[in-house]
Design a protein around this motif. Structure first.
Motif, short mmCIF file in Angstrom:
data_model
loop_
_atom_site.label_atom_id
_atom_site.label_comp_id
_atom_site.label_asym_id
_atom_site.label_seq_id
_atom_site.Cartn_x
_atom_site.Cartn_y
_atom_site.Cartn_z
N GLU A 1 -3.89 7.33 5.80
CA GLU A 1 -3.85 6.30 4.76
C GLU A 1 -5.24 5.75 4.46
O GLU A 1 -5.61 5.58 3.30
N ARG B 1 0.70 -3.51 1.58
CA ARG B 1 0.86 -2.24 0.85
C ARG B 1 0.84 -2.50 -0.66
O ARG B 1 1.60 -1.92 -1.45
N SER C 1 0.04 0.64 -3.04
CA SER C 1 1.08 1.66 -3.15
C SER C 1 2.33 1.09 -3.83
O SER C 1 3.00 1.79 -4.60
N GLN D 1 3.82 2.66 -7.25
CA GLN D 1 5.20 3.15 -7.32
C GLN D 1 5.98 2.47 -8.44
O GLN D 1 6.71 3.14 -9.19
#
Length: 293
Positions: A34, A102, A105, A109
């Motif tokens: 990551e 996060r 991400s 998304q």
């Protein structure tokens, strides 16, 4: 201060030397892939020595761009500014290594799914032992603090102009958000009310409304920012009864002052704790409400 408030404050920063917080850190190789992806992406820009005339010392800023920023070179984008930048995307710098919001991400998304508009994320690292000082708008006789106005002026007069001048932002109020958790939630709400017309979308997660005998309630009661910002307000039911009552009371106050369902979303999360993991789990809903596609 009661034990509940002290526990809550110990989470805020490391000023309480008599308390030991034990955390089991995961091996670094668990998030090596990551972090390698973060280090090589052209969509993450880091500024390690950002200086301010309002605050002492340098601080780190990051700007995370959506994929569409390069795919659509004529397009401009909404922007969300978030406090506690250490905890947002990089597991190497987070409060508990490996546990982040996060944010990058989640935003990617939801953008790909067409659930939110494409937006630029700006993370502002806190100032370590000065975090409690900069994230509090008033001084507490025991805990100190009280330089929140200087921090807000740094955001409004220096950081936002910097970002707007270097990136293709939509600089208007309706396209600019500010958010954070705990004391970061407190200073977000305070800034939104004291600097109207700058941040039109506020993410107020698990806010420390207890600070200086709930003085933020007086501010919200007294001030009526225009245009009215859209506000996400939440609390985890496992964070303590007093904090749940405070946050519910703030939601009720905002409704009395005219915040309707289009401008206010209030959530009591049954399993919510005062942690990065809890805020990460709610971030998708926060973005859907504040920046719907």
């Amino acid at each position: 201060m009661d034990a509940e408030a002290l526990h809550y404050t110990c989470r805020e920063n490391a000023l309480f030397g008599s308390f030991t917080i034990v955390a089991q850190y995961p091996p670094e190789d668990q998030f090596k892939e990551e972090t390698a992806a973060l280090d090589r992406t052209p969509r993450l820009h880091r500024y390690a020595g950002f200086r301010s005339r309002h605050l002492p010392g340098d601080r780190e800023i990051f700007v995370y761009l959506p994929p569409q920023y390069f795919e659509q070179p004529e397009r401009r984008f909404a922007t969300l500014y978030l406090h506690d930048g250490q905890n947002l995307i990089d597991p190497r710098t987070s409060h508990i290594p490996g546990q982040t919001w996060r944010a990058h991400s989640t935003a990617d998304q939801l953008t790909a799914a067409g659930q939110i508009e494409s937006l630029i994320l700006v993370g502002i690292f806190h100032a370590g032992v000065r975090r409690i000082t900069e994230y509090t708008p008033s001084s507490d006789p025991q805990l100190g603090g009280g330089e929140g106005e200087n921090y807000a002026r740094f955001l409004v007069e220096e950081l936002k102009p910097f970002v707007d001048s270097r990136y293709r932002t939509l600089p208007g109020t309706e396209h600019t958000g500010l958010g954070g958790s705990s004391l970061g939630g407190l200073i977000s709400l305070w800034t939104g009310f004291h600097f109207p017309g700058i941040f039109g979308r506020l993410a107020v997660l698990s806010p420390s409304l207890w600070w200086t005998r709930r003085s933020i309630f007086d501010d919200v009661e007294r001030l009526s920012p225009e245009p009215k910002p859209r506000i996400w307000l939440d609390i985890g039911l496992l964070e303590g009864g007093r904090h749940v009552r405070n946050t519910a009371a703030m939601a009720a106050l905002l409704r009395r002052k005219g915040w309707d369902g289009a401008h206010l979303r209030y959530l009591e999360e049954p399993a919510g704790t005062h942690s990065e993991e809890a805020w990460a789990a709610r971030l998708g809903d926060v973005l859907r409400f504040l920046f719907p596609a």
